[in-house]
Design an enzyme around this catalytic site. Structure first.
Site: not given
Length: 339
Positions: A42, A192
């Site tokens: 991320s 993610d």
């Protein structure tokens, strides 16, 4: 004096990644550390790739400039600027998010990203395309990169390396399921990377030679008070979901290292690597404990710059206390994960 070599592992956490920017900025300014590899998920993945791009363009100074340009771009271009602004402009508290953002997040409970953002607008893609020369990065980067994403179909970890790097790889690593459509790469969809490794450690052990790994954490590792309100419970659940895989990996690493150190002989390469491994940690548990989950979406300039400054200060303190121990022993107790 010869520089010491480390690998970096950078945790994700939305705009809290500006703290990591500050840490990296201070380490680069100090100039006594060289980086063999960087892993990230991320926001950690963004920092990793921007750092490597800067090194390709202009060494340490180039890396500092690239990181600053990236984070300042996020200030001037809201990640969700397809949303209507509040009357009279957007307002936000230092630890929260704009009122329009809060309303939008409430809607994500009932509508999918495809419904809320049918044109799939993501200004972050434009920023990456403008600032990262992915072809040159794949070809020239001397820093090994390990970018985490999560396969939607299996819920398992995927690590992308230097030859794989594209804008979609970074967008996949930072794809929050409630806010963005899953990113498709070679027929596989991804969410993610923080869901399965935040950040990944094992590539730095298996694919690198550096004896020292420096981890930069953004999520509070411990909260002394049990949450009771619905907001507090939700916040703690979010923190756990995005850090549990990392702590599980540390527990396995601690066990493997203990067994390798207790063995009479180290026959294999992995055993020798485990014996030599030194772990280090830079975090700001007290600071991050004061910030709520919503603040991860706060891209106001004052907030981003404050986190950057906090990161610089924390890294400076860490260098003063621990630099001489790099290459000799860990400054972070892996054994605590075996209790």
């Amino acid at each position: 004096m010869q520089n010491k070599i480390t690998s970096l592992a950078l945790q994700g956490g939305g705009s809290h990644g500006a703290f990591t920017w500050g840490v990296l900025d201070r380490l680069l300014e100090d100039g006594r550390l060289d980086f063999e590899a960087v892993s990230g998920a991320s926001a950690g993945a963004m920092n990793a790739v921007v750092l490597a791009q800067g090194f390709v363009e202009g060494g340490r100074d180039g890396a500092r400039a690239a990181l600053e340009k990236f984070w300042l771009s996020l200030i001037t271009r809201e990640p969700f600027d397809f949303m209507p602004k509040d009357p009279g402009g957007v307002s936000a508290s230092p630890v929260g998010a704009p009122a329009a953002m809060q309303a939008f997040l409430a809607m994500t409970r009932f509508f999918s990203p495809a419904q809320l953002n049918p044109l799939d607008i993501n200004p972050l893609r434009d920023i990456l395309n403008e600032q990262i020369d992915f072809e040159r990065l794949r070809r020239e980067s001397a820093i090994k990169l390990f970018i985490a994403a999560t396969r939607v179909s299996t819920g398992t970890l995927k690590i992308f390396r230097n030859p794989d790097l594209t804008p979609d790889v970074l967008l996949a690593s930072a794809c929050l399921p409630s806010l963005h459509r899953a990113i498709e790469i070679d027929g596989e969809t991804y969410w993610d990377g923080g869901l399965t490794a935040n950040p990944p450690i094992f590539p730095l052990l298996h694919q690198c030679a550096a004896r020292d790994v420096l981890v930069v954490l953004l999520h509070p590792s411990r909260r002394p008070v049990t949450p009771t309100s619905s907001d507090e419970i939700g916040q703690r659940l979010s923190e756990i979901s995005f850090s549990s895989a990392f702590f599980t990996e540390l527990g396995g690493l601690a066990l493997a290292k203990r067994e390798a150190e207790n063995a009479s002989f180290a026959f294999g390469t992995l055993e020798r690597r485990l014996r030599q491994l030194n772990m280090h940690l830079i975090d700001a548990n007290e600071l991050m404990g004061q910030l709520n989950v919503m603040s991860k979406l706060n891209t106001q300039g004052s907030f981003i710059r404050s986190l950057h400054q906090q990161g610089r200060e924390r890294a400076g303190e860490w260098l003063e206390q621990h630099y001489e121990l790099i290459g000799h022993r860990s400054t972070f107790d892996l054994g605590s994960f075996l209790q």
